[in-house]
Every structure is written in structure tokens, then in C-alpha cells.
Design a protein around this motif. Structure first.
Motif, short mmCIF file in Angstrom:
data_model
loop_
_atom_site.label_atom_id
_atom_site.label_comp_id
_atom_site.label_asym_id
_atom_site.label_seq_id
_atom_site.Cartn_x
_atom_site.Cartn_y
_atom_site.Cartn_z
N CYS A 28 0.82 -1.21 0.00
CA CYS A 28 0.00 0.00 0.00
C CYS A 28 0.86 1.27 0.00
O CYS A 28 1.94 1.29 0.58
N LEU A 29 0.30 2.29 -0.59
CA LEU A 29 0.85 3.64 -0.51
C LEU A 29 -0.21 4.51 0.14
O LEU A 29 -1.32 4.63 -0.37
N ASP A 30 0.13 5.11 1.28
CA ASP A 30 -0.75 6.08 1.93
C ASP A 30 -0.17 7.46 1.61
O ASP A 30 0.69 7.97 2.31
N GLY A 31 -0.61 8.03 0.48
CA GLY A 31 -0.14 9.33 0.04
C GLY A 31 -0.88 10.42 0.78
O GLY A 31 -2.04 10.24 1.13
N PHE A 32 -0.23 11.56 0.99
CA PHE A 32 -0.82 12.61 1.83
C PHE A 32 -1.25 11.99 3.15
O PHE A 32 -2.38 12.17 3.60
N ALA A 33 -0.37 11.23 3.78
CA ALA A 33 -0.74 10.35 4.89
C ALA A 33 -1.39 11.07 6.07
O ALA A 33 -2.27 10.51 6.71
#
Length: 194
Positions: free
Chosen positions: A59-64
Motif C-alpha cells: 500500500c501507498l498512503d499518500g498525503f498520509a
């Protein structure tokens, strides 16, 4: 002579993990301008949609921000989550929460940089991507374009977009709408990469 005014630390709030191995666990979150953690109700709906897809995914949690989406994925047995957060204080708190939960470095990594910078330089590929940018800052389109042009999605990958009402980024033809919902203040949509 003027006295230097000390900047006050941001107030603390919390997010609650909805389900999985850390169900009910509360994690601290900073009260920072532009930081708007995804609500419990929205996360519950999203992860009901994602239920058969999370286990063992990268997974990528962008703008986390608070890291809520990434932590929810880890709680539900995602293989790994990369948290990307521009604000140094928020990124540091995500790192603290990773340690608090006892997650190892192979399962969770935190990068303190703008998401666009990371996407423009990486060759990593993802099975699940969360994009929940600060509202009204026009940050989403560049990230969508980079995910597509740099081929950063694995076949069948799912992409979650959470936006202010009325925002409709130009999406690649290879992304098909899987699920969507709108509340008074938020549009949230899940796409699948074909």
C-alpha cells in the motif's frame, strides 16, 4: 527588547482503528492546518469495500496526514504500507505510532516529503493507493498523472480518492470506477486499474 514567542505544539486528538488486529486502538494525531483525518464512518465503508483485497497487498498512503488509512490497512494484514507525508511533525507522529504498534521497518516506512516528489522519483509499484490530499490545494491531478505515466500500479490495483465535493480529476482510461459515495463535505471513490 522583544521576547521571542515560543510556538506552541499542536493540540493532540486521536483516531480509532476500526477493525483487524488493532481493533479499537486509539492513536494520537496532531491538530494541524489542512490535516483532516478520514472519519470512522468513511473508513468503515471504504474497508468494507476493500475487505477481500487488503491482505498481503503493498500500500501507498499518500498525503498520509494522521496515517489512519495506512494503519487501518496494516491492522487488516496488508503486507506493507509506505506513508508519505510532507509535514515534518505529522510524519514524525506517524513514525511514533508505527513504533507504538510494534510494526517493523519492512511492514511500514515513513517518508517526509511531498508526494509528487516521491512519485516522480520512485519505481516502486503498489496494489492499493490512498490519495486523500488537503482540500482546495490542487494537489491530486499531478499525483494521478504520475501514478499513470510512471506505471506505479500493479495489475488490478485499487486507488482510493477522497476529495472535496465537485472535484473531478482527469483519470486515466485504465482506471474504472469500482465504488463511490458522497457525503455533504466529502466525495470518496474507489477505482480499479485494469
Amino acid at each position: 527588547m522583544k521576547r521571542a514567542v515560543k510556538s506552541r505544539p499542536a493540540a493532540m486528538g486521536s483516531i480509532r482503528i476500526i477493525a483487524g488486529r488493532w481493533r479499537g486502538r486509539k492513536l494520537p494525531v496532531l491538530d494541524l492546518e489542512g490535516l483532516r483525518p478520514t472519519t470512522d464512518r468513511t473508513r468503515e465503508t471504504l474497508f468494507n469495500w476493500l475487505a477481500p483485497h487488503v491482505t498481503d497487498c503493498c500500500c501507498l498512503d499518500g498525503f498520509a496526514g494522521s496515517g489512519g488509512l495506512g494503519f487501518e490497512a496494516l491492522s487488516r494484514h496488508a503486507k506493507s504500507v509506505l506513508f508519505v507525508e510532507k509535514d515534518q511533525r505529522a510524519a514524525r507522529l506517524i513514525e511514533d505510532n508505527v513504533r507504538l504498534l510494534g510494526v517493523n521497518n519492512e511492514q511500514a516506512r515513513v517518508l517526509n516529503c511531498p508526494l509528487q516528489s516521491f512519485l516522480s522519483q520512485t519505481t516502486e509499484r503498489f496494489d492499493l493507493v490512498f490519495l486523500d490530499p488537503p482540500f482546495f490545494q490542487n494537489l491530486l491531478q499531478d499525483c494521478v498523472d504520475l501514478l499513470d505515466s510512471k506505471a506505479l500500479l500493479n495489475p488490478g490495483a485499487l486507488i482510493y480518492l477522497e476529495t472535496e465535493p465537485g472535484l473531478s480529476p482527469q483519470l486515466p482510461a485504465t482506471w474504472s470506477l469500482f465504488k463511490q459515495k458522497q457525503t455533504g463535505q466529502v466525495n470518496y471513490r474507489l477505482y480499479q486499474y485494469q
